[in-house]
Design an enzyme around this catalytic site. Sequence first.
Site, mmCIF file in Angstrom:
data_model
loop_
_atom_site.group_PDB
_atom_site.id
_atom_site.type_symbol
_atom_site.label_atom_id
_atom_site.label_comp_id
_atom_site.label_asym_id
_atom_site.label_seq_id
_atom_site.Cartn_x
_atom_site.Cartn_y
_atom_site.Cartn_z
ATOM 1 C CE LYS A 1 -6.362 -3.838 5.073
ATOM 2 N NZ LYS A 1 -7.095 -4.381 6.070
ATOM 3 C CB SER B 1 -0.754 -5.992 7.535
ATOM 4 O OG SER B 1 -2.062 -5.841 7.055
ATOM 5 C CG ASP C 1 -7.893 -7.562 7.222
ATOM 6 O OD1 ASP C 1 -7.175 -7.685 8.135
ATOM 7 O OD2 ASP C 1 -7.922 -6.854 6.270
ATOM 8 C CE LYS D 1 -6.034 -8.190 10.764
ATOM 9 N NZ LYS D 1 -4.818 -7.658 10.405
ATOM 10 C CB THR D 2 -4.841 -14.350 7.971
ATOM 11 O OG1 THR D 2 -5.303 -12.741 7.520
ATOM 12 C CG2 THR D 2 -5.324 -15.363 6.984
ATOM 13 N NE ARG E 1 -0.351 -9.024 2.373
ATOM 14 C CZ ARG E 1 -0.892 -8.711 3.382
ATOM 15 N NH1 ARG E 1 -2.143 -9.361 3.910
ATOM 16 N NH2 ARG E 1 -0.510 -7.898 4.271
ATOM 17 C CG HIS F 1 -7.605 -3.718 10.578
ATOM 18 N ND1 HIS F 1 -6.307 -3.401 11.097
ATOM 19 C CD2 HIS F 1 -7.693 -4.345 9.467
ATOM 20 C CE1 HIS F 1 -5.613 -4.015 10.048
ATOM 21 N NE2 HIS F 1 -6.301 -4.380 9.192
ATOM 22 N NE ARG G 1 -2.306 -1.323 3.623
ATOM 23 C CZ ARG G 1 -1.879 -0.147 4.628
ATOM 24 N NH1 ARG G 1 -1.868 0.855 4.252
ATOM 25 N NH2 ARG G 1 -1.204 -0.781 5.550
#
Length: 646
Positions: free
Chosen positions: A297, A343, A362, A347-348, A427, A325, A150
Site C-alpha cells: 500500500k 478490502s 486490486d 475485488k479479488t 492473506r 483502488h 495495516r
Amino acid sequence: LKRRRCPTVCPVPSHIPRRFRAMLRLAVVTPRALRGRAARAALMEARHQFATLTKQDKVKATLMEQLQQAELKGWTAAEVKQRLSMEVASVGTHGFEVQHDLNKLSLDVGEIYYNSPAGLLYEQALLHEEGSVIVSSGALAVKSGKKMGRSPLDKRVVYEEDSKDDIWWGKINMKLEYKAFLTNRERAVDYLNTLERLYVVDGFGGWDKDYRVPVRVITSRAYHALFMQNMLVPPTEDELKEFESGGKQKPFVIFNAGVFPCNRQTAGMTSSTSISVSFKRKEMVILGTQYAGEMKKGVFTVMNYLMPLKPSRELPPAERALPLHASANIGKDNDVSIFFGLSGTGKTTLSADPKRDLIGDDEHVWHTGGVFNIEGGCYAKCIGLSRDKEPEIYDAIRFGAVLENVVHNEDTGEVDWDDTSLTENTRVSYPLQHIPNARIPAMVPYQPKQIIFLTCDAFGILPPISKLTSEQVMYHFIAGYTAKVAGTEVGVKEPEATFSACFGAPFLVWHPYVYAEMLAAKLEVHGAPAYLVNTGWVGGPYGTGQRSSLKYTRQLIDAIHDGTLDKMADSDWEEMPIFGLKMPKVAIKDVPRELLRPEEAWVQNGKTKEEFQKTANHLAGLFQKNFTEFADKCSKAVVDAGPKPQ
C-alpha cells in the site's frame, strides 16, 4: 527446520508433494552442505545471476574499477573485467552497482540477497525466520509478528515545499516534519546495519513503460523480499539498468526495518509503529510493523500521488492518469470491467473469473491509452477459502506463494482456512502467472465498458445490485460506503460501517474531488454503465441477516457481462425509497426476486417493515453526515443524488 539448528543437509518435510520435492531440496540446502562441482553448479544456477553479494565482492569490484583503463599481463580492460566477473560468478557488474548504491544510502552489511529466486528466499526464511514453514501446497507460510493488519493511524507524509499544496492533509495524510523523517530514517538504517544480511528487491510499480515507477525495497526479512517480488512488476535483465545511478528516474526506496520499533519520543510519533513517506526524497521508512501489506500500500500511495501528474499536470482531467483502488478483467470482446471496492468487498474474488482474462485484483491506472495493472501479483484474503468457491485463487497457492498468519496442521502441512485464532486477516500473495487466465503483460489498450462499485453493507439495506445514474456514480464514488471487514486493520474485530472516499481513502494523497473529477471526465468521454453491488448482508444487519451468497453475486456479475441487465426494460426496474437506487422488480438468473429487494428480504427473514425503515433512515443519515465534507465542491445534482431520510 522451525526451531532447531539446521543439519548439514536440511530434509524436505515428508508432507510436501512429490512434484515439489526436487525444487525444494535445492531451496533448503545450505552452502556448506554442498559436495562436488555438480551440486555447487546446480545451486549457483538456481540462485540466479545476482542472488548474493558480499563484502569480498565489493573489494573485487573496487579492484576492477581501478583496472578499467589498464592492461595486466597483456589483457585489455574488457578482458580484465571478464576475468573478474568470471571469478565472482554470481554477481556481475549490476550487482556491484547495487552495492555501490546501498553504500550511498549508508548501508553496509555482510551479505545482500538481490532479486533472489523463490527457492533461495524459502531457504532464508526457513533458516532465519521463526514460524516459517512449507505447507502441503508448496507455498511458504510465515508470521508477520504482532501486527497482522495495516496501521493507518501511524501513516505520516512529510510536509515539503514541492508537494504541500497538492496533498489532502488531515486524518488520512498526517503531517510529519522533515527532521522527524530523517530521525526515523537514521534509526532504520542503523538497525539494518546491525544485521548480517539484507534482502533487496528491484521492481516497478505499473506495467506501462510510460507511467511506471521504479521501486527498490530494502528489508531484513526474506518473507518481505518474496512478497514484494510477487507484488512488484518484475524487470527484465536489461531493465535492471534503470535502477542504477544515472537511470531514467531515481527509484523510490522503501527502508523496511519493521522488526525494530520507532522512538515514541520522536516528534509526530504516537506509537512504536511508523510508516512515513517523503515524496521529495522518494523514500518510505517502515518501523514497528512487519505486516507486508504496508509495503504494497506504500507503493499504491506513491502511485496515487504521481499518476494524476502524468502525462502533465496542465492537461484536462480526462487526459490525465487516474489511479484506481479497483480490480479489472477483460472479456473475449475486449470489454473491460472495473471493480471498485475496499478490502473484503470482493475485488479479488469477483475479478478472478474463468470466462474472462484477469488484468489485476486490486490497483490499476486508467489513462488515455487504456488500463494497466500497478502490480505484478495478487494479494487475496484466505478466510473461508475453498476450491469450490474460489478455484482460481485456491489453485494459485503453490510454490512461490506467500501465506501470512494462517494456521496449519504440523503433521500434514494442510492449512485450515477457517481457523481465525491468529487473525481474520489471513492473506496470500502470489504472482499473476499463478492465474491461468491472467493477461500478461497486465495492460490493455481498451477503455472500460462497465463500472462496478462493490460495497459490503453491514446494515443489510442496499440491494444486491442496483443501477446508477451519472449523478449517483459521482455521489457513491466520493462517499465510498462499505464496512471495515474484521482483520483488515488492527483493532477491527467485526464489520463496522465506514465511508472511504473513492473506495480507497487510506491511500489517497490528493483531495477526493481531484480523483472524482477525473472519473467524471473519463466517463463523459467514454461512457459506461455503472452498477452498485452489495456483497454484504441481506435480510437484516450483521448478526441477524446473512452474508450475500457468493454464488448469487457471481450470477449478478455475469448478468452485467452477458448483457442480461442491458436487455431489461425500464419497467423491470423500480426506484428504492430513501436511497433512490434503481433495483430490479424481477428475478435475475437464479437469484430470487425477494433477495434483490431488501425490504422484502427483511420481512421474509422475520423482521418488520418498520424495522427496515428505521435502519434505512439511520444509514441514510450517516450518508448525509459523511457527505457534508465534500458537498461544497460538488454540484447540486450530485448532492441531491444521495439518500434522503424520510
